[in-house]
Design a protein around this motif. Structure first.
Motif, PDB file in Angstrom:
ATOM      1  N   LEU A  85       0.838  -1.202   0.000  1.00 44.95           N
ATOM      2  CA  LEU A  85       0.000   0.000   0.000  1.00 44.95           C
ATOM      3  C   LEU A  85       0.874   1.254   0.000  1.00 44.95           C
ATOM      4  O   LEU A  85       0.615   2.202  -0.751  1.00 44.95           O
ATOM      5  CB  LEU A  85      -0.935   0.006   1.208  1.00 44.95           C
ATOM      6  CG  LEU A  85      -1.753   1.286   1.421  1.00 44.95           C
ATOM      7  CD1 LEU A  85      -2.653   1.559   0.216  1.00 44.95           C
ATOM      8  CD2 LEU A  85      -2.561   1.180   2.702  1.00 44.95           C
ATOM      9  N   ALA A  86       1.931   1.262   0.820  1.00 45.15           N
ATOM     10  CA  ALA A  86       2.833   2.418   0.859  1.00 45.15           C
ATOM     11  C   ALA A  86       3.450   2.665  -0.514  1.00 45.15           C
ATOM     12  O   ALA A  86       3.522   3.811  -0.977  1.00 45.15           O
ATOM     13  CB  ALA A  86       3.916   2.209   1.915  1.00 45.15           C
ATOM     14  N   ALA A  87       3.890   1.615  -1.180  1.00 45.66           N
ATOM     15  CA  ALA A  87       4.483   1.753  -2.511  1.00 45.66           C
ATOM     16  C   ALA A  87       3.454   2.292  -3.508  1.00 45.66           C
ATOM     17  O   ALA A  87       3.767   3.154  -4.339  1.00 45.66           O
ATOM     18  CB  ALA A  87       5.038   0.415  -2.989  1.00 45.66           C
ATOM     19  N   ALA A  88       2.213   1.793  -3.420  1.00 43.47           N
ATOM     20  CA  ALA A  88       1.164   2.260  -4.324  1.00 43.47           C
ATOM     21  C   ALA A  88       0.865   3.738  -4.091  1.00 43.47           C
ATOM     22  O   ALA A  88       0.660   4.499  -5.055  1.00 43.47           O
ATOM     23  CB  ALA A  88      -0.108   1.423  -4.143  1.00 43.47           C
ATOM     24  N   ASP A  94       3.755  10.295  -7.034  1.00 37.33           N
ATOM     25  CA  ASP A  94       4.723  10.638  -8.081  1.00 37.33           C
ATOM     26  C   ASP A  94       4.027  10.912  -9.415  1.00 37.33           C
ATOM     27  O   ASP A  94       4.375  11.853 -10.140  1.00 37.33           O
ATOM     28  CB  ASP A  94       5.747   9.516  -8.255  1.00 37.33           C
ATOM     29  CG  ASP A  94       6.729   9.426  -7.099  1.00 37.33           C
ATOM     30  OD1 ASP A  94       6.803  10.363  -6.278  1.00 37.33           O
ATOM     31  OD2 ASP A  94       7.423   8.370  -7.015  1.00 37.33           O
ATOM     32  N   GLU A  95       3.020  10.106  -9.733  1.00 34.15           N
ATOM     33  CA  GLU A  95       2.266  10.301 -10.967  1.00 34.15           C
ATOM     34  C   GLU A  95       1.581  11.660 -10.955  1.00 34.15           C
ATOM     35  O   GLU A  95       1.652  12.420 -11.927  1.00 34.15           O
ATOM     36  CB  GLU A  95       1.235   9.183 -11.131  1.00 34.15           C
ATOM     37  CG  GLU A  95       0.401   9.283 -12.382  1.00 34.15           C
ATOM     38  CD  GLU A  95      -0.621   8.173 -12.505  1.00 34.15           C
ATOM     39  OE1 GLU A  95      -0.963   7.823 -13.647  1.00 34.15           O
ATOM     40  OE2 GLU A  95      -1.081   7.627 -11.458  1.00 34.15           O
ATOM     41  N   ALA A  96       0.907  11.977  -9.840  1.00 37.04           N
ATOM     42  CA  ALA A  96       0.207  13.261  -9.739  1.00 37.04           C
ATOM     43  C   ALA A  96       1.180  14.427  -9.822  1.00 37.04           C
ATOM     44  O   ALA A  96       0.904  15.436 -10.498  1.00 37.04           O
ATOM     45  CB  ALA A  96      -0.592  13.311  -8.432  1.00 37.04           C
ATOM     46  N   GLY A  98       3.937  14.456 -11.420  1.00 37.19           N
ATOM     47  CA  GLY A  98       4.390  14.521 -12.810  1.00 37.19           C
ATOM     48  C   GLY A  98       3.442  15.272 -13.710  1.00 37.19           C
ATOM     49  O   GLY A  98       3.843  15.783 -14.756  1.00 37.19           O
ATOM     50  N   TRP A  99       2.202  15.356 -13.370  1.00 35.08           N
ATOM     51  CA  TRP A  99       1.233  16.044 -14.206  1.00 35.08           C
ATOM     52  C   TRP A  99       1.431  17.548 -14.210  1.00 35.08           C
ATOM     53  O   TRP A  99       0.974  18.226 -15.126  1.00 35.08           O
ATOM     54  CB  TRP A  99      -0.195  15.728 -13.737  1.00 35.08           C
ATOM     55  CG  TRP A  99      -0.594  14.305 -13.927  1.00 35.08           C
ATOM     56  CD1 TRP A  99      -0.033  13.395 -14.768  1.00 35.08           C
ATOM     57  CD2 TRP A  99      -1.655  13.634 -13.263  1.00 35.08           C
ATOM     58  NE1 TRP A  99      -0.675  12.184 -14.660  1.00 35.08           N
ATOM     59  CE2 TRP A  99      -1.683  12.302 -13.741  1.00 35.08           C
ATOM     60  CE3 TRP A  99      -2.585  13.993 -12.307  1.00 35.08           C
ATOM     61  CZ2 TRP A  99      -2.606  11.356 -13.294  1.00 35.08           C
ATOM     62  CZ3 TRP A  99      -3.509  13.070 -11.861  1.00 35.08           C
ATOM     63  CH2 TRP A  99      -3.514  11.764 -12.360  1.00 35.08           C
ATOM     64  N   VAL A 100       2.065  18.094 -13.185  1.00 38.54           N
ATOM     65  CA  VAL A 100       2.202  19.553 -13.098  1.00 38.54           C
ATOM     66  C   VAL A 100       3.639  20.006 -13.347  1.00 38.54           C
ATOM     67  O   VAL A 100       3.962  21.158 -13.127  1.00 38.54           O
ATOM     68  CB  VAL A 100       1.718  20.081 -11.730  1.00 38.54           C
ATOM     69  CG1 VAL A 100       0.223  19.888 -11.590  1.00 38.54           C
ATOM     70  CG2 VAL A 100       2.457  19.437 -10.586  1.00 38.54           C
ATOM     71  N   LYS A 101       4.496  19.121 -13.812  1.00 41.51           N
ATOM     72  CA  LYS A 101       5.890  19.512 -14.104  1.00 41.51           C
ATOM     73  C   LYS A 101       6.034  19.909 -15.541  1.00 41.51           C
ATOM     74  O   LYS A 101       5.392  19.475 -16.425  1.00 41.51           O
ATOM     75  CB  LYS A 101       6.835  18.344 -13.771  1.00 41.51           C
ATOM     76  CG  LYS A 101       6.941  18.142 -12.284  1.00 41.51           C
ATOM     77  CD  LYS A 101       7.963  17.076 -11.976  1.00 41.51           C
ATOM     78  CE  LYS A 101       8.050  16.940 -10.458  1.00 41.51           C
ATOM     79  NZ  LYS A 101       8.942  15.930 -10.036  1.00 41.51           N
TER      80      LYS A 101
END
Length: 101
Positions: A85-88, A94-96, A98-101
């Motif tokens: 769960l922690a990894a997920a 990280d995905e979220a 990445g959307w604003v970079k």
């Protein structure tokens, strides 16, 4: 019947519950720190385990399904499930990000 229980140490930061009489020997439940996420309701996280009068922590072989667990709210996770769960959560964060970079 009242059992005399020796002074059994607990791991640092752990709160023990009262001793319970049982077979093959008395036990108590250990509660780790209660953790939460600031500003988020219903995300409490807490580790628990059974400890015996000889100081051992049950690995699940004495009381079936009572190996140490991590509770997320009311849901019990094994330590490997908690790590998954922690990894997920980290991957999703990280995905979220990445959307604003």
């Amino acid at each position: 019947m009242t059992t005399t229980v020796p002074d059994v140490p607990v791991p640092p930061g752990v709160e023990p519950d009262a001793w319970q009489e049982d077979v093959p020997q008395p036990y108590r439940v250990l509660f780790g720190a209660l953790r939460n996420t600031d500003g988020v309701e219903y995300t409490t996280v807490q580790a628990t385990a059974y400890q015996y009068t000889d100081g051992r922590i049950d690995d699940g072989s004495v009381h079936e399904h009572e190996a140490p667990h991590v509770y997320l709210g009311d849901d019990a996770l094994s330590s490997s499930q908690a790590r998954e769960l922690a990894a997920a959560l980290i991957e999703a964060a990280d995905e979220a990000d990445g959307w604003v970079k």
